[in-house]
Design an enzyme around this catalytic site. Structure first.
Site, mmCIF file in Angstrom:
data_model
loop_
_atom_site.group_PDB
_atom_site.id
_atom_site.type_symbol
_atom_site.label_atom_id
_atom_site.label_comp_id
_atom_site.label_asym_id
_atom_site.label_seq_id
_atom_site.Cartn_x
_atom_site.Cartn_y
_atom_site.Cartn_z
ATOM 1 N N ASN A 1 0.834 -1.192 0.000
ATOM 2 C CA ASN A 1 0.000 0.000 0.000
ATOM 3 C C ASN A 1 0.879 1.256 0.000
ATOM 4 O OD1 ASN A 1 -1.634 2.182 0.734
ATOM 5 N ND2 ASN A 1 -2.976 0.916 1.993
ATOM 6 N N LYS B 1 -8.478 11.794 8.715
ATOM 7 C CA LYS B 1 -8.303 10.464 9.295
ATOM 8 C C LYS B 1 -6.868 10.266 9.777
ATOM 9 C CE LYS B 1 -8.544 5.545 8.122
ATOM 10 N NZ LYS B 1 -8.931 4.525 7.124
ATOM 11 N N ASP C 1 0.428 -3.765 12.452
ATOM 12 C CA ASP C 1 -0.753 -4.621 12.486
ATOM 13 C C ASP C 1 -1.802 -3.890 13.299
ATOM 14 O OD1 ASP C 1 -1.760 -7.231 11.565
ATOM 15 O OD2 ASP C 1 -2.139 -7.571 13.693
ATOM 16 N N PHE D 1 -11.774 2.101 4.623
ATOM 17 C CA PHE D 1 -11.953 0.672 4.335
ATOM 18 C C PHE D 1 -12.207 -0.034 5.655
ATOM 19 C CE2 PHE D 1 -7.512 1.597 5.067
ATOM 20 C CZ PHE D 1 -7.095 0.595 5.936
#
Length: 205
Positions: free
Chosen positions: A19, A188, A82, A164
Site C-alpha cells: 500500500n 483520518k 498490524d 476501508f
C-alpha cells in the site's frame, strides 16, 4: 519495480506493505527521525509471499511481517504494522482477527454485517470501541515498538464511502457525529491509531 541493487542497505527501510499510501504515512512521521533514509514498499521490490500471521497480539503479527520483509529482501531495516478494531462489548473482538473475522480475509462487507449483527442489541452507552495499531521496526537484531489507539464507538448503521474495513461503522471521539469513512484522508490520518503508534515509535528513535 525497484531492484535491490539500486538501494543502499544502510539507508533503506523496507515497509512490509503493498500500500503506497501507508508508506507515505509512515515516511512522513519517521523520516525526520531517520534523516537520509529511503522508505520503500515491499511490493515495489518484488512479489513476496505473505507470512503466516499466527501471533497472539497485534505486535506479534507486526514483528512477524517486519522480520519476514527483512529476511526476504536481505535489507537490515524493515517496518510493519498490524491493526484492528477492539469492541468492549465483544470482549475485545474482532481484535487481531479483524480482517478475517467473517471468514474470508479482507471481506469488509461481511465483516461489517457480522459486527452489526453482534451489536444489534447493545445500547449506545455500551458501544465503546477503539482501533489499535502496533508497529515494529527492526534494525538488524534491534526491535523498536510503537502502539497507538483511536477511541470511539460502534455506530448502528454504516455511513460514508471513504476508508476501508470497519471505517463506515466506527465513530471516533475526535470527530463527533462523523464515521471514519466520512473523513478526508488528512482528517483520518491526523487522529488515526497508526498515526499515534508512529508518533510513539518516532519518540524512541
Amino acid at each position: 519495480m525497484i531492484t535491490l541493487q539500486e538501494l543502499d542497505p544502510n539507508k533503506t527501510v523496507v515497509v512490509a506493505t503493498g500500500n503506497a499510501h501507508k508508506v507515505t504515512e509512515i515516511e512522513a512521521i519517521l523520516a525526520p527521525e531517520m534523516p537520509g533514509v529511503r522508505f520503500v514498499a515491499l511490493g515495489e521490490l518484488g512479489d513476496y509471499p505473505d507470512p503466516v500471521e499466527d501471533g497472539e497480539t497485534f505486535f506479534d503479527n507486526a514483528l512477524i511481517k517486519a522480520r519476514a520483509a527483512q529476511a526476504e529482501t536481505g535489507l537490515p531495516m524493515a517496518v510493519a504494522d498490524d491493526s484492528g478494531l477492539c469492541v468492549d462489548a465483544l470482549d475485545g473482538a474482532p481484535g487481531i482477527f479483524s480482517a478475517r473475522w467473517a471468514g474470508e480475509h479482507g471481506n469488509d462487507l461481511a465483516n461489517n454485517e457480522k459486527l452489526m449483527a453482534q451489536m444489534a442489541d447493545v445500547p449506545q452507552e455500551a458501544r465503546t470501541a477503539r482501533f489499535h495499531s502496533s508497529i515494529a521496526l527492526v534494525r538488524g537484531n534491534e526491535v523498536l515498538r510503537g502502539d497507538g489507539d483511536c477511541e470511539g464507538f460502534v455506530g448502528f448503521e454504516p455511513r460514508g464511502d471513504g476508508g476501508f474495513g470497519y471505517d463506515p461503522l466506527f465513530l471516533p471521539n475526535d470527530t463527533p457525529g462523523k464515521t471514519m469513512a466520512e473523513l478526508t484522508a488528512d482528517e483520518k490520518n491526523a487522529i488515526s491509531h497508526r498515526f499515534h503508534a508512529l508518533e510513539d515509535l518516532a519518540s524512541k528513535l
